[in-house]
Design an enzyme around this catalytic site. Structure first.
Site, short mmCIF file in Angstrom:
data_model
loop_
_atom_site.label_atom_id
_atom_site.label_comp_id
_atom_site.label_asym_id
_atom_site.label_seq_id
_atom_site.Cartn_x
_atom_site.Cartn_y
_atom_site.Cartn_z
CG ASP A 52 -1.52 -1.10 1.69
OD1 ASP A 52 -1.82 -1.87 0.54
OD2 ASP A 52 -2.02 -1.48 2.65
CD GLU A 222 -8.55 -3.84 -1.02
OE1 GLU A 222 -9.05 -3.84 0.25
OE2 GLU A 222 -7.62 -4.28 -1.17
#
Length: 500
Positions: A52, A222
């Protein structure tokens, strides 16, 4: 991840009245603006399991803030990495810890950095809440320096509940030209955007009085990310399951930072020859240029643990109409960063010195990348250092082990006397071809292997005429690497690409 001049930092800086600090580069830094096709010193570009990544440019340094990719209850801290050249990275450990956040316990995820009001803000998700009765969500921390330490700014989450079905995770922050700051976030297949007030620690409202605006595009899972280029707003997101090979990145374009956002295409997906599970990314613009990179996490082909994710970046290109070209994961390593991350060794003593990958005298030491190419072009600079033996390229390798022929696959090498050899290994050796070329003592040679189906060609220095051409279809795919036989050697400028 964005950067000056057209990313979120520069857009924030355009709003000086809103209190943003101007980000500038020195003339020397601007002259040395990175211009790479990929992480040419090798992906992963930092050591360890991370995911991420979000990135920002502060002054003349690129900063990457990732999630620590460990077991759920071990995700209690965040590290950061900084670089002036996108090659050499400095680790800044523990920039934020759950110990410094009264309400956070674990699952510290997806940090999003930005600078404003003379301070550095870091948005994060914690606790992975599953319903509104649980404590957690998206928080904000603040520091006086990019490397922290960051401290919880509120003592509570900034977004603590589900709105429009969006789990409060995977936040990204963006400041528009007019100084208005936005927070994009969401999981569970729903995405929201909210306005941030100038203090960056409280939520504003839209003109219609609402606080949470749903902007969910098609196939959203997401990992929201926003940037702007040439007046167009790009919303990007991750699709698929984060532990699966279908994890990928798609995007939409709009004339407004709040949409509407309609999916245009997928731009990053797994490559079965390079890596799986590529997603949850960010984008950075090299200041003063139209050079862009996509920074993301991916899982090595041989890894089965879902948390075994690494950080990588590749070049991001735009078409004339502003759409984004699909990203191709490239495999290169010039060892300019002084390490050999991503390589696994089998026998021999290996090290990186003076920008080269070196192995001391060995009867059959190998170093392999975690690739699985079938048809390809494979180039590298090879320098044999011994008085005998040979050194070169291993390819289509499986079952690697310690020992000079302890693998299945092929090898093409060159000796200090100019003898070129191609052979096949399967715990023994089958010679497929030899040739001779002129050499100078200690000279470096550019070796190229092209393999398409059963056709294998070996080039040395002259890339137009092969030294050896054979037909052998025993092995059709496998890992790429380098190898020595009864010598020492050094290697540089490794590049592997699919056959055209």
């Amino acid at each position: 991840m964005t950067a000056t001049p057209t990313g979120r930092v520069a857009r924030a800086c355009a709003a000086l009245l809103a209190g943003c600090l101007l980000v500038t580069l020195s003339p020397s830094a601007a002259a040395a603006a990175p211009e790479y096709t990929t992480a040419e010193a090798g992906n992963p570009f930092v050591d360890g399991w991370y995911a991420d990544p979000d990135t920002v440019v502060y002054g003349d340094r690129y900063w990457v803030f990732p999630t620590t990719s460990k077991g759920y209850h071990e995700q209690t801290y965040l590290d950061a990495f900084s670089s002036t050249d996108l090659v050499n990275w400095t680790k800044h450990p523990n920039v934020l810890r759950t110990a410094d956040i009264s309400w956070a316990r674990y699952a510290l995820w997806a940090p999003a950095p930005i600078q404003r009001n003379g301070r550095y803000y870091l948005y994060f998700a914690a606790n992975d809440i599953q319903n509104d009765s649980q404590l957690g969500g998206i928080g904000v921390a603040v520091a006086d320096r990019p490397e922290g330490p960051y401290r919880d700014a509120l003592g509570r989450p900034l977004v603590s509940q589900f709105h429009n079905g969006a789990q409060p995770i995977d936040q990204d922050v963006f400041i528009d030209d007019d100084g208005q700051a936005y927070l994009y976030y969401g999981g569970w297949h729903h995405a929201n955007v909210v306005r941030l007030n100038p203090d960056m620690t409280s939520l504003g409202t839209f003109p219609d009085g609402t606080t949470y605006k749903e902007i969910t595009p098609e196939n959203y899972t997401e990992g929201s990310f926003m940037f702007e280029r040439n007046g167009t707003y790009y919303l990007m997101w991750s699709e698929g399951a984060w532990t699966g090979p279908d994890y990928s990145v798609s995007y939409a374009m709009a004339d407004s930072p709040t949409g509407p956002f309609r999916k245009i295409d997928k731009v990053l997906a797994q490559d079965p020859a390079v890596a799986r599970g590529s997603g949850h990314h960010s984008v950075v613009n090299v200041p003063g240029t139209d050079t862009w990179y996509i920074v993301y996490h991916r899982r090595p082909l041989s890894e089965t643990d879902g948390n075994h994710r690494q950080l990588a970046y590749d070049r991001l290109y735009f078409n004339a109409d502003g759409t984004i070209r699909p990203v191709r994961m490239q495999v290169k390593d010039n060892f300019a960063d002084g390490n050999a991350l991503g390589w696994r060794t089998y026998g021999g003593s290996w090290s990186v010195r003076d920008g080269r990958y070196r192995v001391e005298q060995s009867q059959g030491g190998k170093a392999l990348l975690d690739t699985d190419f079938a048809d390809f072009t494979y180039d590298a600079d090879v320098t044999p250092h011994g008085s005998g033996g040979d050194a070169g390229l291993a390819f289509r390798v499986t079952r690697p082990g310690v020992g000079w022929d302890s693998y299945s696959g092929y090898y093409a090498g060159i000796g200090p006397n100019g003898r070129v050899v191609l052979g096949r290994a399967n715990d023994d050796w089958t010679q497929l071809g030899t040739a001779q070329t002129s050499v100078a003592p200690g000279s470096t040679h550019r070796l190229r292997v092209t393999a398409v189906g059963a056709s294998i060609r070996v080039y040395v220095d002259d890339m137009a005429t092969p030294k050896i051409s054979v037909t052998d279809g025993t092995y059709r795919s496998g890992a790429n690497g380098v190898r020595v036989f009864d010598t020492s050697a050094s290697f540089d400028n490794v590049a592997i690409s699919p056959a055209q």
